[in-house]
Scaffold this motif. Structure first.
Motif, PDB file in Angstrom:
ATOM      1  N   GLU A 117      -8.543  -8.305 -19.116  1.00 14.64           N
ATOM      2  CA  GLU A 117      -7.548  -7.566 -18.306  1.00 14.64           C
ATOM      3  C   GLU A 117      -8.245  -6.719 -17.250  1.00 14.64           C
ATOM      4  O   GLU A 117      -7.801  -6.652 -16.094  1.00 14.64           O
ATOM      5  N   ASN A 118      -9.350  -6.086 -17.653  1.00 14.42           N
ATOM      6  CA  ASN A 118     -10.039  -5.213 -16.700  1.00 14.42           C
ATOM      7  C   ASN A 118     -10.644  -5.993 -15.544  1.00 14.42           C
ATOM      8  O   ASN A 118     -10.761  -5.473 -14.431  1.00 14.42           O
ATOM      9  N   GLN A 119     -11.006  -7.240 -15.807  1.00 12.55           N
ATOM     10  CA  GLN A 119     -11.499  -8.058 -14.687  1.00 12.55           C
ATOM     11  C   GLN A 119     -10.396  -8.253 -13.648  1.00 12.55           C
ATOM     12  O   GLN A 119     -10.645  -8.255 -12.446  1.00 12.55           O
ATOM     13  N   VAL A 120      -9.179  -8.431 -14.117  1.00 19.11           N
ATOM     14  CA  VAL A 120      -8.066  -8.604 -13.175  1.00 19.11           C
ATOM     15  C   VAL A 120      -7.803  -7.288 -12.432  1.00 19.11           C
ATOM     16  O   VAL A 120      -7.579  -7.278 -11.215  1.00 19.11           O
ATOM     17  N   GLY A 135     -10.088   2.105 -12.063  1.00 20.94           N
ATOM     18  CA  GLY A 135      -9.629   1.328 -13.227  1.00 20.94           C
ATOM     19  C   GLY A 135      -8.309   1.865 -13.726  1.00 20.94           C
ATOM     20  O   GLY A 135      -7.805   2.876 -13.222  1.00 20.94           O
ATOM     21  N   GLY A 136      -7.760   1.191 -14.695  1.00 22.21           N
ATOM     22  CA  GLY A 136      -6.469   1.611 -15.232  1.00 22.21           C
ATOM     23  C   GLY A 136      -6.046   0.695 -16.348  1.00 22.21           C
ATOM     24  O   GLY A 136      -6.833   0.365 -17.237  1.00 22.21           O
ATOM     25  N   CYS A 137      -4.825   0.233 -16.270  1.00 21.85           N
ATOM     26  CA  CYS A 137      -4.304  -0.599 -17.346  1.00 21.85           C
ATOM     27  C   CYS A 137      -3.051  -1.333 -16.856  1.00 21.85           C
ATOM     28  O   CYS A 137      -2.536  -1.047 -15.782  1.00 21.85           O
ATOM     29  N   ALA A 295       2.780  -5.030 -15.074  1.00 23.68           N
ATOM     30  CA  ALA A 295       2.486  -4.222 -13.883  1.00 23.68           C
ATOM     31  C   ALA A 295       1.069  -3.690 -14.009  1.00 23.68           C
ATOM     32  O   ALA A 295       0.661  -3.237 -15.085  1.00 23.68           O
ATOM     33  N   ALA A 296       0.335  -3.770 -12.923  1.00 22.11           N
ATOM     34  CA  ALA A 296      -1.042  -3.268 -12.924  1.00 22.11           C
ATOM     35  C   ALA A 296      -1.053  -1.881 -12.310  1.00 22.11           C
ATOM     36  O   ALA A 296      -0.495  -1.662 -11.238  1.00 22.11           O
ATOM     37  N   ALA A 339      -1.209  -7.191 -24.740  1.00 24.56           N
ATOM     38  CA  ALA A 339      -2.211  -7.422 -23.690  1.00 24.56           C
ATOM     39  C   ALA A 339      -1.542  -8.224 -22.580  1.00 24.56           C
ATOM     40  O   ALA A 339      -1.836  -9.390 -22.334  1.00 24.56           O
ATOM     41  N   ARG A 340      -0.665  -7.548 -21.860  1.00 21.11           N
ATOM     42  CA  ARG A 340       0.212  -8.260 -20.931  1.00 21.11           C
ATOM     43  C   ARG A 340      -0.486  -8.668 -19.640  1.00 21.11           C
ATOM     44  O   ARG A 340       0.111  -9.373 -18.830  1.00 21.11           O
ATOM     45  N   GLY A 341      -1.746  -8.258 -19.476  1.00 13.14           N
ATOM     46  CA  GLY A 341      -2.483  -8.737 -18.305  1.00 13.14           C
ATOM     47  C   GLY A 341      -3.139 -10.090 -18.550  1.00 13.14           C
ATOM     48  O   GLY A 341      -3.592 -10.744 -17.605  1.00 13.14           O
TER      49      GLY A 341
END
Ligand SMILES: Cc1ncc(COP(=O)(O)O)c(C=O)c1O
Length: 440
Positions: A117-120, A135-137, A295-296, A339-341
């Motif tokens: 997810e963090n790569q995205v 960064g975020g979530c 949502a990012a 883990a919706r990303g």
């Protein structure tokens, strides 16, 4: 209920067969949304009770009565509101995540999912031009992201303020999404609504509004929109960043819908200034081809968000003691999260970022093509040139009742309300190229 018995086997076969068929639908049928509750009550009668039922019977009721009563936002014929266009890859991976109960709460429990997810998120931060530490979530939607980000903005303002407790305000335009207004209400903040020329918030307009304002010390944030919901207009982000710097305000950019345009070279320059945002949001469930809900949320300085959103509880201490820890739960108002990303990550890896850029570019070019065709017709009037994928036009001489009648005839329900007609007359094939009229 948890063992693999003959009933489980039956469900695996039937539910997967349904999912397979649905995935193979091309195009996805529109179905229809609202229903008389009495019809639905009748269809579901007796199913939810103390005794269980044969899963095929329950699935049969779902497929025959419930599924058709849910409009398919990913149908090319879905012309209302904001459509979805999840890739097959993303849909499939979403299913996998559910089947494997993949969560993305903490590094301790879910490093693999969170790393992907963090790569995205990094990809998005790079497109926006945010620094390495950003960064975020992923959260459920733009509304949750706006709330989480502006909660940080308010706390940061509080910390900087030496004076007594006060009610904080944020600068917004009248075209900001309704979730921003809701957020301010929930956070007990007020809005300084700045009038816009042509629905685009500019740095100059904000500077003038602050100069005329009696209480600039109560301002905590300025909120820009990168792609307004009704018209796809990108605010003057460079100007807003300048104002944020000058008055030491948090700069939040709501790109829930339009943020995806960061991937389209033809419009990238319109986003200049976003690289100075303290936080920004992009909804992949809108225009980055991810399934609901996704949502990012990215912060320039995630540590600030962590200092606001981190939950402290004895049983959670351990998740905050991991080397290299990155806990998505620390960066928004949530704890347990799916883990919706990951569906987006999978689809991006499968198709490559270039395919995303090409798809977004083609929606933008379709909007421009639609605008050109509308301009050439004497019974239609183009309201404004499209900036992104929303095309605004009116049918000359039509009133709301005419749009409603047209929609009814076309099989659409109840889309021709004042604001609702905005997306009504869409060019469905590339989803976001909705054709609409801005009321007023
Ligand atoms: C600009 C903007 N911000 C926020 C939102 C809210 O996003 P969500 O529906 O994912 O909560 C929307 C939804 O249309 C939007 O267009």
């Amino acid at each position: 209920m948890h063992s693999v018995d003959p009933t489980t086997e039956m469900m695996i076969r039937s539910v997967l067969a349904y999912a397979e068929n649905r995935l193979r639908l091309d195009p996805v049928p529109l179905d229809s949304g609202s229903r008389d509750p009495a019809d639905l009550d009748f269809a579901l009668a007796g199913l939810l009770g103390n005794e269980g039922h044969n899963p095929d019977q329950v699935l049969g009721v779902y497929t025959s009565m419930l599924a058709p009563a849910v409009i398919s936002a990913d149908s090319p014929r879905f012309l209302g509101f904001i459509p979805a266009a999840p890739t097959k890859a993303a849909l499939l991976f979403d299913m996998l995540i559910s089947c494997a109960s993949i969560q993305g709460i903490s590094w301790l429990e879910a490093a693999g999912a969170i790393h992907a997810e963090n790569q995205v998120l990094r990809l998005l931060a790079d497109r926006a031009g945010l620094p390495d530490g950003a960064g975020g979530c992923f959260v459920s939607g733009g509304s949750a992201a706006n709330l989480s980000a502006l909660a940080v903005a308010r706390e940061v303002a509080k910390r900087k303020s030496a004076g007594p407790a006060r009610r904080w305000r944020a600068i917004v335009s009248s075209d900001a999404h309704s979730s921003v207004g809701n957020t301010l209400r929930l956070l007990e903040m007020d809005a300084l609504v700045v009038p816009t020329a042509d629905h685009r918030l500019t740095g100059d307009a904000v500077t003038a509004a602050i100069a005329a304002d009696g209480d600039p010390g109560s301002l905590a944030a300025v909120v820009g929109t990168a792609g307004t919901t009704n018209a796809g207009i990108i605010d003057d982000l460079t100007g807003l960043a300048r104002v944020a710097d000058a008055y030491d305000l948090w700069f939040h950019v709501d790109g829930a819908y339009g943020g995806a345009g960061l991937f389209a070279p033809s419009v990238r320059a319109a986003y200049d200034g976003i690289e100075r945002a303290d936080s920004f949001v992009v909804d992949p469930h809108k225009w980055l081809f991810a399934p609901y809900d996704c949502a990012a949320l990215v912060y320039r300085e995630p540590a600030l968000a962590r200092s606001v959103h981190k939950q402290d509880a004895g049983y959670l201490d351990v998740i905050h003691e991991q080397p290299g820890e990155w806990n998505p739960t620390d960066y928004a108002y949530h704890l347990t999260r799916r883990a919706r990303g990951l569906p987006l990550w999978f689809s991006l890896c499968v198709h490559g970022v270039d395919a995303y850029s090409a798809a977004i570019e083609s929606a933008i070019s379709l909007a421009r093509q639609a605008a050109a065709e509308i301009s050439a017709l004497d019974y239609l009037e183009l309201v404004r040139e499209p900036d992104l994928s929303v095309v605004l036009f009116r049918r000359i001489g039509w009133q709301a009742a005419d749009y409603a009648a047209w929609a009814d005839e076309a099989g659409l329900e109840d889309v021709a309300t004042d604001a609702g007609m905005e997306r009504m007359l869409g060019l469905g094939t590339l989803r976001r190229a909705a054709v609409a009229e801005v009321a007023g």
